[in-house]
Motif scaffolding. Structure first.
Motif, mmCIF file in Angstrom:
data_model
loop_
_atom_site.group_PDB
_atom_site.id
_atom_site.type_symbol
_atom_site.label_atom_id
_atom_site.label_comp_id
_atom_site.label_asym_id
_atom_site.label_seq_id
_atom_site.Cartn_x
_atom_site.Cartn_y
_atom_site.Cartn_z
ATOM 1 N N ASN A 20 8.975 17.328 1.335
ATOM 2 C CA ASN A 20 8.894 18.112 2.577
ATOM 3 C C ASN A 20 8.433 17.229 3.736
ATOM 4 O O ASN A 20 8.964 17.314 4.856
ATOM 5 C CB ASN A 20 7.909 19.272 2.416
ATOM 6 N N ALA A 21 7.439 16.398 3.455
ATOM 7 C CA ALA A 21 6.875 15.539 4.501
ATOM 8 C C ALA A 21 7.914 14.541 5.004
ATOM 9 O O ALA A 21 8.038 14.322 6.219
ATOM 10 C CB ALA A 21 5.652 14.800 3.958
ATOM 11 N N ARG A 22 8.657 13.935 4.104
ATOM 12 C CA ARG A 22 9.653 12.942 4.511
ATOM 13 C C ARG A 22 10.732 13.577 5.383
ATOM 14 O O ARG A 22 11.142 13.016 6.404
ATOM 15 C CB ARG A 22 10.271 12.282 3.278
ATOM 16 N N LEU A 23 11.188 14.762 4.993
ATOM 17 C CA LEU A 23 12.210 15.449 5.777
ATOM 18 C C LEU A 23 11.686 15.790 7.174
ATOM 19 O O LEU A 23 12.400 15.619 8.171
ATOM 20 C CB LEU A 23 12.657 16.717 5.041
ATOM 21 N N ARG A 24 10.444 16.243 7.244
ATOM 22 C CA ARG A 24 9.866 16.573 8.557
ATOM 23 C C ARG A 24 9.745 15.323 9.424
ATOM 24 O O ARG A 24 10.038 15.373 10.630
ATOM 25 C CB ARG A 24 8.505 17.223 8.377
ATOM 26 N N ALA A 54 2.940 8.037 6.601
ATOM 27 C CA ALA A 54 2.846 8.500 5.217
ATOM 28 C C ALA A 54 3.913 9.545 4.910
ATOM 29 O O ALA A 54 4.529 9.535 3.835
ATOM 30 C CB ALA A 54 1.454 9.077 4.958
ATOM 31 N N MET A 55 4.137 10.445 5.854
ATOM 32 C CA MET A 55 5.187 11.452 5.663
ATOM 33 C C MET A 55 6.548 10.780 5.524
ATOM 34 O O MET A 55 7.357 11.138 4.662
ATOM 35 C CB MET A 55 5.169 12.446 6.824
ATOM 36 N N ALA A 56 6.792 9.767 6.365
ATOM 37 C CA ALA A 56 8.056 9.040 6.281
ATOM 38 C C ALA A 56 8.200 8.333 4.939
ATOM 39 O O ALA A 56 9.313 8.136 4.442
ATOM 40 C CB ALA A 56 8.162 8.032 7.425
ATOM 41 N N ALA A 57 7.070 7.954 4.334
ATOM 42 C CA ALA A 57 7.082 7.299 3.033
ATOM 43 C C ALA A 57 7.199 8.288 1.883
ATOM 44 O O ALA A 57 7.226 7.889 0.717
ATOM 45 C CB ALA A 57 5.815 6.457 2.861
ATOM 46 N N ALA A 85 0.833 -1.207 0.000
ATOM 47 C CA ALA A 85 0.000 0.000 0.000
ATOM 48 C C ALA A 85 0.866 1.255 0.000
ATOM 49 O O ALA A 85 0.630 2.195 -0.773
ATOM 50 C CB ALA A 85 -0.930 -0.008 1.211
ATOM 51 N N TRP A 86 1.880 1.287 0.862
ATOM 52 C CA TRP A 86 2.768 2.458 0.895
ATOM 53 C C TRP A 86 3.488 2.621 -0.438
ATOM 54 O O TRP A 86 3.651 3.745 -0.933
ATOM 55 C CB TRP A 86 3.789 2.316 2.022
ATOM 56 N N ALA A 87 3.920 1.516 -1.027
ATOM 57 C CA ALA A 87 4.674 1.604 -2.274
ATOM 58 C C ALA A 87 3.809 2.087 -3.429
ATOM 59 O O ALA A 87 4.283 2.829 -4.300
ATOM 60 C CB ALA A 87 5.273 0.234 -2.610
ATOM 61 N N ALA A 88 2.560 1.691 -3.460
ATOM 62 C CA ALA A 88 1.693 1.997 -4.600
ATOM 63 C C ALA A 88 1.176 3.421 -4.600
ATOM 64 O O ALA A 88 0.827 3.970 -5.647
ATOM 65 C CB ALA A 88 0.512 1.029 -4.610
ATOM 66 N N ALA A 89 1.121 4.058 -3.438
ATOM 67 C CA ALA A 89 0.378 5.312 -3.290
ATOM 68 C C ALA A 89 1.119 6.523 -3.843
ATOM 69 O O ALA A 89 2.351 6.598 -3.828
ATOM 70 C CB ALA A 89 0.043 5.536 -1.823
#
Length: 566
Positions: A411-415, A321-324, A296-300
């Motif tokens: 931005n989300a991943r960095l946060r 999700a942010m980490a993804a 699910a994380w990979a497909a989104a």
């Protein structure tokens, strides 16, 4: 034992607080397991105490720690020997109930060690009672109840203040001592969510998601009454998907990854999706299966979670999700407000619910056993609405602009890495526990701080007053949507998503009176209530919010005629 205070931890081990392999995966369990793993992986930890009910539980605690590569000494502490916690400094409890642990500690000395709990849901009456009990339990300033978000701290404070008023009036109590209420978020192990382009290509091919298609993901417990009601998500996705037809239509997908409590709830979700977003291709994955969750994380392309439920306090899925690296479209509700930055990591959609006075009967129905906890949460959430127009705009923007998706996702991943990785969060816990050690050594002992209102059975719309972006007040303006009709009210009430809530909303006849009174012009809520005459005011206020939830009514603050409305 010769460890330094910073080199050791003690866990109150209750299997349900840390287990993630059962048939019902809950956020509090994922959080407990995440913290346990972070402690196990910390290279400088010398010893971990396991305060457990029996040998089997202690052995399970050690097994779980070792499974995460723990090299520290694991010390089994019998519950009959709380004095053996003292060398560890602080006992961590994966729940807010600290009262019984405090009474247990009293027999071996209040300064023997500190207690640290954490909030998850604060909506159940059992938890509210436990929080109210903090004022009379022998807790001290060297104890702490970690609040995972600002809004949950507001709710905790509301219960504590009402309980203090009661104790003051009933017993003449004047001095109160509380545990610390620090604000520390939950965490995720960011490396677990690192984007994997090879897996992404494979999963999208298997799920039939084309290269230019856009896949939205909701991951979490699939419950319309106890997690997030999906109607506005379904409807806004459909409108957004249809709106971009003229610019070269992309197929929009919705991936639901989680678990249904029963077949009826699953049917309700599928029925709602078929009725409200027939143009959106639906895929359902079992979130309890690690491989399907990773798929699910990979497909989104976009994560969306529109929590509207008072049992939510923080929300792990958005930071996962942010980490993804996914942009997030979430409700401006609960702890989401502390995680997703609007316009930076994604979009937070404004929410609305009635003000205090609209729900004391709901609290009483729950307290009387008329409603279960799930139904209490469900009835409350039916009076929480999002701004459907802004939700559609956010979805449409992200469908149309791949560069925007990449920018917000980066931005989300960095946060997530900087603020919410378990390594960062554990460091904040360790700092807190060091401060509690110092308080225990140095603080003077100050004794604790009574009203007619039951402090742990509050009107949910008072208790959770800071959750929404705005509240319905007597001066709020209401206006029917262009397509509003009783036929739509009847249709929406009959959806399995909404059928359960008939008991807490106006009757169809009363909805007709509301429509007739509003007519074609905006009017103030107090003017509308006067026009309706003798009525069930709380139910009608909830009914106005429900109509907004169904996108049949627009509500805006007084003096905001030219502003966006819900």
């Amino acid at each position: 034992m010769s460890w330094a205070m910073a080199d050791r931890f003690a866990l109150h081990f209750v299997p349900d607080g840390y287990a993630v392999d059962g048939p019902r995966l809950l956020g509090r369990q994922a959080a407990g397991a995440g913290l346990m793993r972070a402690i196990a992986e910390a290279a400088d930890v010398q010893a971990i105490g396991c305060f457990a009910a029996g040998g089997a539980h202690a052995q399970e605690c050690e097994r779980m720690l070792r499974s995460h590569g723990c090299r520290a000494e694991v010390v089994h502490i019998a519950q009959g020997r709380p004095q053996d916690i003292a060398p560890f400094g602080t006992l961590y409890q994966p729940a807010p109930a600290l009262d019984r642990l405090a009474w247990r500690r009293l027999g071996v000395g209040e300064r023997s060690y500190s207690l640290c709990g954490v909030t998850h849901t604060t909506a159940s009456h059992a938890v509210m009672t436990a929080i109210a009990g903090l004022l009379v339990a022998p807790l001290r300033s060297w104890d702490a109840l970690v609040c995972t978000s600002r809004v949950v701290r507001d709710s905790v404070r509301e219960v504590l203040e009402r309980q203090a008023d009661y104790l003051r009036a009933r017993l003449g109590a004047q001095r109160f001592e509380l545990p610390q209420l620090p604000l520390i978020p939950l965490g995720v192990h960011c490396r677990d969510f690192a984007p994997d382009e090879e897996r992404r290509a494979d999963v999208r091919r298997r799920l039939g998601i084309g290269a230019d298609d856009v896949a939205f993901l909701f991951l979490g417990r699939l419950s319309f009454h106890a997690k997030a009601h999906p109607q506005q998500m379904f409807a806004a996705l459909e409108r957004a998907a249809l709106a971009q037809t003229a610019t070269g239509r992309r197929q929009v997908h919705l991936v639901l990854c989680g678990w249904f409590a029963n077949e009826g709830i699953e049917r309700a979700f599928r029925e709602g999706a078929a009725a409200l977003c027939p143009s959106v291709r639906l895929t359902v994955l079992d979130g309890r299966v690690p491989e399907q969750q990773r798929d699910a994380w990979a497909a989104a392309d976009v994560f969306t979670a529109l929590a509207d439920n008072v049992q939510e306090t923080f929300g792990l899925a958005p930071i996962e999700a942010m980490a993804a690296g996914l942009p997030c479209v979430v409700s401006d509700w609960n702890g989401y407000r502390d995680t997703v930055r609007d316009g930076v990591d994604g979009y937070r959609i404004p929410t609305l619910m009635p003000g205090a006075g609209a729900g004391l009967d709901l609290a009483q129905r729950y307290d009387d056993g008329v409603d279960s906890y799930d139904m209490y949460c469900g009835h409350t959430s039916q009076a929480v609405a999002l701004d459907g127009a802004l939700l559609e705009q956010a979805y449409a923007r992200l469908i149309a602009d791949a560069n925007l998706r990449r920018e917000l996702g980066a931005n989300a991943r960095l946060r997530a890495q900087r603020e919410f990785d378990w390594g960062v969060v554990l460091a904040r816990y360790r700092m807190l526990w060091s401060e509690l050690d110092e308080r225990r050594r140095a603080d003077a002992v100050l004794a604790p701080p009574l009203p007619a209102l039951v402090p742990d059975r509050l009107d949910p719309f008072a208790l959770f007053a800071t959750y929404p972006s705005m509240q319905i007040t007597p001066l709020s303006l209401v206006e029917l949507a262009n397509d509003a009709s009783l036929a739509l009210v009847r249709q929406y009430r009959e959806l399995a998503l909404n059928r359960f809530t008939v008991a807490s909303l106006p009757t169809l006849e009363e909805f007709g009176q509301i429509f007739g009174s509003i007519g074609s012009r905006p009017m103030q809520v107090d003017e509308l209530l006067d026009a309706l005459g003798p009525c069930d005011r709380p139910a009608l206020l909830r009914g106005l919010a429900w109509l907004a939830k169904m996108d049949l009514l627009r509500i805006r603050a007084a003096g905001a005629e030219n502003e966006e409305s819900l």
